[in-house]
Scaffold this motif. Structure first.
Motif, PDB file in Angstrom:
ATOM      1  N   SER A  49       0.830  -1.192   0.000  1.00 31.65           N
ATOM      2  CA  SER A  49       0.000   0.000   0.000  1.00 31.65           C
ATOM      3  C   SER A  49       0.870   1.248   0.000  1.00 31.65           C
ATOM      4  O   SER A  49       1.869   1.323   0.694  1.00 31.65           O
ATOM      5  N   GLU A  50       0.450   2.242  -0.771  1.00 33.74           N
ATOM      6  CA  GLU A  50       1.143   3.516  -0.793  1.00 33.74           C
ATOM      7  C   GLU A  50       0.217   4.620  -0.321  1.00 33.74           C
ATOM      8  O   GLU A  50       0.460   5.239   0.714  1.00 33.74           O
ATOM      9  N   VAL A  51      -0.857   4.877  -1.072  1.00 34.60           N
ATOM     10  CA  VAL A  51      -1.814   5.892  -0.650  1.00 34.60           C
ATOM     11  C   VAL A  51      -3.227   5.359  -0.818  1.00 34.60           C
ATOM     12  O   VAL A  51      -3.473   4.426  -1.583  1.00 34.60           O
ATOM     13  N   SER A  52      -4.158   5.964  -0.085  1.00 35.71           N
ATOM     14  CA  SER A  52      -5.566   5.611  -0.192  1.00 35.71           C
ATOM     15  C   SER A  52      -6.383   6.860   0.090  1.00 35.71           C
ATOM     16  O   SER A  52      -5.835   7.920   0.393  1.00 35.71           O
ATOM     17  N   LEU A  53      -7.690   6.727  -0.023  1.00 39.89           N
ATOM     18  CA  LEU A  53      -8.587   7.857   0.192  1.00 39.89           C
ATOM     19  C   LEU A  53      -9.287   7.760   1.536  1.00 39.89           C
ATOM     20  O   LEU A  53      -9.798   6.706   1.904  1.00 39.89           O
ATOM     21  N   CYS A  54      -9.298   8.864   2.240  1.00 38.39           N
ATOM     22  CA  CYS A  54     -10.158   9.012   3.404  1.00 38.39           C
ATOM     23  C   CYS A  54     -11.348   9.847   2.928  1.00 38.39           C
ATOM     24  O   CYS A  54     -11.169  10.948   2.410  1.00 38.39           O
ATOM     25  N   VAL A  55     -12.570   9.308   3.060  1.00 36.32           N
ATOM     26  CA  VAL A  55     -13.724   9.877   2.364  1.00 36.32           C
ATOM     27  C   VAL A  55     -14.839  10.262   3.328  1.00 36.32           C
ATOM     28  O   VAL A  55     -15.147   9.544   4.272  1.00 36.32           O
ATOM     29  N   GLY A  56     -15.449  11.413   3.066  1.00 37.02           N
ATOM     30  CA  GLY A  56     -16.649  11.840   3.779  1.00 37.02           C
ATOM     31  C   GLY A  56     -17.704  12.273   2.781  1.00 37.02           C
ATOM     32  O   GLY A  56     -17.377  12.769   1.692  1.00 37.02           O
ATOM     33  N   THR A  57     -18.970  12.066   3.099  1.00 38.13           N
ATOM     34  CA  THR A  57     -20.052  12.424   2.181  1.00 38.13           C
ATOM     35  C   THR A  57     -21.170  13.155   2.913  1.00 38.13           C
ATOM     36  O   THR A  57     -21.339  13.004   4.121  1.00 38.13           O
ATOM     37  N   HIS A  58     -21.924  13.917   2.151  1.00 37.60           N
ATOM     38  CA  HIS A  58     -23.126  14.552   2.701  1.00 37.60           C
ATOM     39  C   HIS A  58     -24.093  14.819   1.553  1.00 37.60           C
ATOM     40  O   HIS A  58     -23.673  15.244   0.475  1.00 37.60           O
ATOM     41  N   LEU A  59     -25.372  14.557   1.806  1.00 35.37           N
ATOM     42  CA  LEU A  59     -26.388  14.767   0.776  1.00 35.37           C
ATOM     43  C   LEU A  59     -27.567  15.527   1.367  1.00 35.37           C
ATOM     44  O   LEU A  59     -28.051  15.193   2.445  1.00 35.37           O
ATOM     45  N   ARG A 151      -3.271   2.439  -5.920  1.00 35.71           N
ATOM     46  CA  ARG A 151      -2.481   2.625  -4.716  1.00 35.71           C
ATOM     47  C   ARG A 151      -1.235   3.467  -4.938  1.00 35.71           C
ATOM     48  O   ARG A 151      -0.633   3.966  -3.979  1.00 35.71           O
ATOM     49  N   ASN A 152      -0.849   3.643  -6.189  1.00 32.93           N
ATOM     50  CA  ASN A 152       0.294   4.511  -6.470  1.00 32.93           C
ATOM     51  C   ASN A 152      -0.110   5.976  -6.617  1.00 32.93           C
ATOM     52  O   ASN A 152       0.725   6.829  -6.909  1.00 32.93           O
ATOM     53  N   GLY A 300     -12.746  13.643  -0.511  1.00 27.35           N
ATOM     54  CA  GLY A 300     -11.733  12.634  -0.223  1.00 27.35           C
ATOM     55  C   GLY A 300     -10.373  13.267  -0.032  1.00 27.35           C
ATOM     56  O   GLY A 300     -10.051  14.253  -0.702  1.00 27.35           O
ATOM     57  N   GLN A 301      -9.592  12.733   0.872  1.00 32.43           N
ATOM     58  CA  GLN A 301      -8.226  13.210   1.063  1.00 32.43           C
ATOM     59  C   GLN A 301      -7.267  12.046   0.862  1.00 32.43           C
ATOM     60  O   GLN A 301      -7.499  10.934   1.355  1.00 32.43           O
ATOM     61  N   VAL A 302      -6.197  12.306   0.140  1.00 27.14           N
ATOM     62  CA  VAL A 302      -5.195  11.281  -0.125  1.00 27.14           C
ATOM     63  C   VAL A 302      -4.289  11.171   1.094  1.00 27.14           C
ATOM     64  O   VAL A 302      -3.670  12.147   1.515  1.00 27.14           O
ATOM     65  N   VAL A 303      -4.236   9.973   1.667  1.00 20.41           N
ATOM     66  CA  VAL A 303      -3.450   9.748   2.865  1.00 20.41           C
ATOM     67  C   VAL A 303      -2.510   8.559   2.633  1.00 20.41           C
ATOM     68  O   VAL A 303      -2.749   7.689   1.799  1.00 20.41           O
ATOM     69  N   SER A 304      -1.434   8.526   3.406  1.00 16.32           N
ATOM     70  CA  SER A 304      -0.499   7.418   3.322  1.00 16.32           C
ATOM     71  C   SER A 304      -1.114   6.202   3.958  1.00 16.32           C
ATOM     72  O   SER A 304      -1.731   6.275   5.018  1.00 16.32           O
ATOM     73  N   SER A 305      -0.963   5.062   3.304  1.00 16.42           N
ATOM     74  CA  SER A 305      -1.512   3.821   3.845  1.00 16.42           C
ATOM     75  C   SER A 305      -0.506   3.093   4.721  1.00 16.42           C
ATOM     76  O   SER A 305      -0.802   2.012   5.200  1.00 16.42           O
TER      77      SER A 305
END
Length: 305
Positions: A49-59, A151-152, A300-305
């Motif tokens: 793993s290199e990076v992933s998304l931390c995600v929040g939503t609202h509708l 993941r890259n 979404g924010q790109v974070v280190s995995s």
């Protein structure tokens, strides 16, 4: 109305799909609620793993559609580096006694089933659009955007219509999708009818992301009512992506109901020749106000995995 904060960083998952009529609870690292989300323990992750998304939503649904949840749909999956998608049902179908929410909901339900289960779509959002469209039987149409991150850090995007995505890096927008329209207020759309757009009409983009980059995806209810500088200021103000998504949705909702606000929508309308009658222009009046609509925001924010 719903809010979600979700860290997607595992290679195996059941996609999370949500529609307006459901309420979303916050997830930390794991949830055992049916098949909403599967989080593998770290020691099961044999993929580098290199990076992933931390995600929040609202509708926030259109005020007149609050009881039915509106006509937008979205889903979030933790497959690979993360997959996010938004679909906006075309409200004109209501005149044909068709529920405009059915098509986008089924479309994204099909898309969520394919992610992680079909090798052909796992790295190609355009193929995902094709297969999800082909398996959707509901009558209707929708504008759709899908973004898949490897993941890259490579983000692949396919969008049809005027749902959009912006990438913010160090307080500046470095990438933005462009809306596809036949003419003002008539976007491209995937439809149950033969006459319409297909996956081949999708605008495909690739963006190289870095840790710390912020993604803002939404239906046109966001972008018709909130300017780019407001999106940047709001999205970067919050550490929590769920709070950022909620703040952006609330800002869009506030602007949409303000009849004096010179929104992106009213500015574009005037540029296309839509305005108040001539006699009102003589009195110094002009077309203003936001656009009441369903508002879906995914941050979404790109974070280190």
């Amino acid at each position: 109305m719903a809010a979600l904060a979700l860290h997607v960083s595992v290679p195996q998952s059941q996609p999370l799909i949500r529609f307006p009529s459901f309420s979303l609870s916050r997830f930390s690292q794991c949830s055992k609620r049916r098949n909403l989300l599967y989080c593998a323990p770290p020691y099961l992750d044999n993929v580098r793993s290199e990076v992933s998304l931390c995600v929040g939503t609202h509708l926030i649904p259109h005020p007149n559609k609050a009881l039915t949840g509106g006509e937008d749909a979205f889903f979030v999956s933790s497959y690979a580096g993360g997959v996010i998608a938004v679909a906006d049902g075309v409200s004109g179908w209501a005149k044909e006694n068709v529920d405009p929410a059915l098509f986008p909901r089924e479309f994204l339900a099909n898309a969520s089933d394919l992610v992680g289960n079909d090798d052909e779509v796992n790295n190609d959002p355009q193929i995902l659009l094709r297969k999800a469209h082909a398996s959707t039987s509901a009558t209707g149409s929708a504008t759709v955007i899908v973004a898949m991150m490897e993941r890259n850090g490579k983000l692949k995007i396919a969008n049809v219509g005027d749902c959009g995505l912006k990438v913010i890096r160090k307080g500046q927008i470095i990438f933005s999708t462009s809306p596809q329209e036949h003419y003002f207020d008539c976007p491209y759309q995937l439809s149950s009818e033969r006459v319409g757009q297909t996956f081949l009409d999708a605008k495909v983009s690739n963006v190289e992301l870095m840790e710390g980059d912020i993604l803002v995806m939404g239906s046109d209810g966001l972008f018709d009512n909130v300017f780019d500088h407001e999106i940047v200021a709001t999205a970067t103000k919050y550490v929590d992506v769920g709070e950022a998504a909620k703040a952006l949705a609330n800002l869009a909702s506030s602007h949409s109901a303000d009849k004096t606000f010179e929104s992106p929508y009213s500015l574009e309308a005037r540029s296309k020749g839509y305005d108040v009658p001539f006699w009102k222009k003589i009195l110094g009046m002009k077309l203003t106000g936001g656009k009441l609509d369903d508002i879906t925001v995914v941050v979404g924010q790109v974070v280190s995995s």
